[in-house]
Design a protein around this motif. Sequence first.
Motif, PDB file in Angstrom:
ATOM      1  N   GLN A 234      -8.618  -3.273  -1.767  1.00  0.00           N
ATOM      2  CA  GLN A 234      -7.377  -3.323  -0.832  1.00  0.00           C
ATOM      3  C   GLN A 234      -6.934  -4.645  -0.453  1.00  0.00           C
ATOM      4  O   GLN A 234      -5.692  -4.892  -0.418  1.00  0.00           O
ATOM      5  CB  GLN A 234      -7.587  -2.344   0.456  1.00  0.00           C
ATOM      6  CG  GLN A 234      -7.779  -1.046   0.255  1.00  0.00           C
ATOM      7  CD  GLN A 234      -7.873   0.062   1.423  1.00  0.00           C
ATOM      8  OE1 GLN A 234      -7.510  -0.537   2.551  1.00  0.00           O
ATOM      9  NE2 GLN A 234      -8.463   1.263   1.351  1.00  0.00           N
ATOM     10  N   LYS A 235      -7.950  -5.527  -0.246  1.00  0.00           N
ATOM     11  CA  LYS A 235      -7.337  -6.848   0.171  1.00  0.00           C
ATOM     12  C   LYS A 235      -7.077  -7.612  -1.243  1.00  0.00           C
ATOM     13  O   LYS A 235      -6.147  -8.571  -1.118  1.00  0.00           O
ATOM     14  CB  LYS A 235      -8.824  -7.711   0.802  1.00  0.00           C
ATOM     15  CG  LYS A 235      -8.938  -7.130   2.231  1.00  0.00           C
ATOM     16  CD  LYS A 235     -10.220  -8.045   2.722  1.00  0.00           C
ATOM     17  CE  LYS A 235     -10.259  -7.798   4.210  1.00  0.00           C
ATOM     18  NZ  LYS A 235     -11.555  -8.646   4.993  1.00  0.00           N
TER      19      LYS A 235
ATOM     20  N   ILE B 163      -4.015   2.568  -5.804  1.00  0.00           N
ATOM     21  CA  ILE B 163      -4.303   0.983  -6.388  1.00  0.00           C
ATOM     22  C   ILE B 163      -4.860   0.892  -7.821  1.00  0.00           C
ATOM     23  O   ILE B 163      -4.289   0.185  -8.583  1.00  0.00           O
ATOM     24  CB  ILE B 163      -4.854   0.315  -5.280  1.00  0.00           C
ATOM     25  CG1 ILE B 163      -4.161   0.122  -3.835  1.00  0.00           C
ATOM     26  CG2 ILE B 163      -5.298  -1.459  -5.861  1.00  0.00           C
ATOM     27  CD1 ILE B 163      -4.888  -0.519  -2.687  1.00  0.00           C
TER      28      ILE B 163
ATOM     29  N   VAL C 222      -2.490  -4.879   0.425  1.00  0.00           N
ATOM     30  CA  VAL C 222      -2.014  -3.806   0.762  1.00  0.00           C
ATOM     31  C   VAL C 222      -0.999  -3.855   1.925  1.00  0.00           C
ATOM     32  O   VAL C 222       0.029  -3.055   2.092  1.00  0.00           O
ATOM     33  CB  VAL C 222      -2.901  -2.624   1.174  1.00  0.00           C
ATOM     34  CG1 VAL C 222      -3.851  -2.036   0.019  1.00  0.00           C
ATOM     35  CG2 VAL C 222      -3.854  -2.988   2.111  1.00  0.00           C
TER      36      VAL C 222
ATOM     37  N   GLY D 115       0.810  -1.254  -0.039  1.00  0.00           N
ATOM     38  CA  GLY D 115       0.061  -0.030  -0.047  1.00  0.00           C
ATOM     39  C   GLY D 115       0.793   1.213   0.013  1.00  0.00           C
ATOM     40  O   GLY D 115       0.406   2.206  -0.471  1.00  0.00           O
TER      41      GLY D 115
ATOM     42  N   ASP E  53      -2.491   6.455   3.620  1.00  0.00           N
ATOM     43  CA  ASP E  53      -3.623   6.201   4.636  1.00  0.00           C
ATOM     44  C   ASP E  53      -3.309   5.816   5.877  1.00  0.00           C
ATOM     45  O   ASP E  53      -2.236   5.333   6.172  1.00  0.00           O
ATOM     46  CB  ASP E  53      -4.103   4.710   3.503  1.00  0.00           C
ATOM     47  CG  ASP E  53      -5.618   4.408   4.073  1.00  0.00           C
ATOM     48  OD1 ASP E  53      -6.515   4.892   3.683  1.00  0.00           O
ATOM     49  OD2 ASP E  53      -5.506   3.223   4.813  1.00  0.00           O
TER      50      ASP E  53
ATOM     51  N   LEU F 244      -5.450   5.691  -1.107  1.00  0.00           N
ATOM     52  CA  LEU F 244      -4.798   4.507  -1.168  1.00  0.00           C
ATOM     53  C   LEU F 244      -5.690   3.771  -2.276  1.00  0.00           C
ATOM     54  O   LEU F 244      -5.174   3.017  -3.107  1.00  0.00           O
ATOM     55  CB  LEU F 244      -5.184   3.610   0.165  1.00  0.00           C
ATOM     56  CG  LEU F 244      -4.762   2.117   0.000  1.00  0.00           C
ATOM     57  CD1 LEU F 244      -3.184   2.146  -0.175  1.00  0.00           C
ATOM     58  CD2 LEU F 244      -4.859   1.318   1.467  1.00  0.00           C
ATOM     59  N   ASP F 245      -7.066   3.747  -2.304  1.00  0.00           N
ATOM     60  CA  ASP F 245      -7.804   3.068  -3.205  1.00  0.00           C
ATOM     61  C   ASP F 245      -7.577   3.826  -4.654  1.00  0.00           C
ATOM     62  O   ASP F 245      -7.389   2.865  -5.609  1.00  0.00           O
ATOM     63  CB  ASP F 245      -9.169   3.255  -3.219  1.00  0.00           C
ATOM     64  CG  ASP F 245      -9.788   2.578  -1.992  1.00  0.00           C
ATOM     65  OD1 ASP F 245      -8.958   1.423  -1.569  1.00  0.00           O
ATOM     66  OD2 ASP F 245     -10.849   2.654  -1.464  1.00  0.00           O
TER      67      ASP F 245
ATOM     68  N   ASN G 143     -13.289  -6.152  -2.767  1.00  0.00           N
ATOM     69  CA  ASN G 143     -12.569  -5.415  -1.657  1.00  0.00           C
ATOM     70  C   ASN G 143     -11.304  -5.053  -2.391  1.00  0.00           C
ATOM     71  O   ASN G 143     -10.155  -6.118  -2.473  1.00  0.00           O
ATOM     72  CB  ASN G 143     -12.456  -6.164  -0.475  1.00  0.00           C
ATOM     73  CG  ASN G 143     -11.628  -5.194   0.687  1.00  0.00           C
ATOM     74  OD1 ASN G 143     -10.725  -4.673   0.375  1.00  0.00           O
ATOM     75  ND2 ASN G 143     -12.401  -5.118   1.784  1.00  0.00           N
TER      76      ASN G 143
END
Length: 341
Positions: free
Chosen positions: A166-167, A144, A171, A124, A223, A140-141, A164
């Motif tokens: 981030q998963k 990514i 991250v 992340g 984040d 963060l999103d 999801n």
Amino acid sequence: MKKIVFALLLPILVVASGYTVQAAGFKDVPEDHYAYEAILWAEEYDIVNGYADGTFKPNATITEQQFAKLLANFYELESPYDELKKQTPLANWSDEFYNRLASYGVPLNGYFDNNIRGANVKRGVVAQAISHLVNGKSGLDQSIQFLLDYYISTGQNLQYENRNLQKFFGVSNNMTRAQVVTMLHRMDERNFYEISDYAQKINENMSNASLNTRAKNGQNQLDKTMQLTTPSNSAWNGTYSYYYKWGTGSTDFNRRDAYISNATSKSFTIFMTANDGTAAGSVDGTATITSNTKAVMNKSSNGNRCVLEFERHNNALKITEVDCRKEHDEGTNFSGTLKKQ
């Protein structure tokens, strides 16, 4: 992006059938390795180096300070006039790179603490640091998604795809040397050489903000789940060194350096180097804590047998090599008592 003209690319070994073709002399990077081309490219433009034992260690985890060096070198960022005022004042080899990145407000954790710099960098953090320089200020999103949209990086946990972000991206996972070099290579292939207007304005610094202020703003941009601004209070964590000059010649010396990070009640991460004038070597791995003052490592991060015993004293660390021959040059070892810096 200007390409560095003093390229250090070594000739690629062309050998008979049945032997491994190695990337730029790295004996652990075969031609069929997924990052082969990326590693060749990164060494050619002096973005990354190998180890003294002729390896690249593509599967070794990368610390934030190592990532900072790669990112600063990729963009050939200029050094600012001032320097960061750190909480850990001891000079560190990564100071130059953090100073350069701070002048652009890049989101990183380790600006003010050498211990944090030596911790493994999370995916992340890498996403936000790259996106900041390429695409401007991003959460963060957003960071990514930018990497995914341009196939600079991919997700790691397919079960979370479209559920999801981030998963799916992973991250909190550590990154390897090969993974980071591959990301930078893909940025090069997609012509992401220009620094974002947002980062450029921070560097121009029309408001005359101090370098520390710009670094702190970069930290705060991370984040909350990625921020690591408080170092562990474990007595194991720290930088340890030993140096002895026993003659007048340029090779008449012995040196040992060890860095311990990520210490918990059960284990810690260790990276260390040994140099005995003409022979040198390095090793990294995870040691298991067996008592309040003792720990042992049985294998390196490469999976090789490497038995090291650690004994912690007041402001010192005694290291005894039992068997670690596959991880260093002949003529040196990792034994000695090192003073905590």
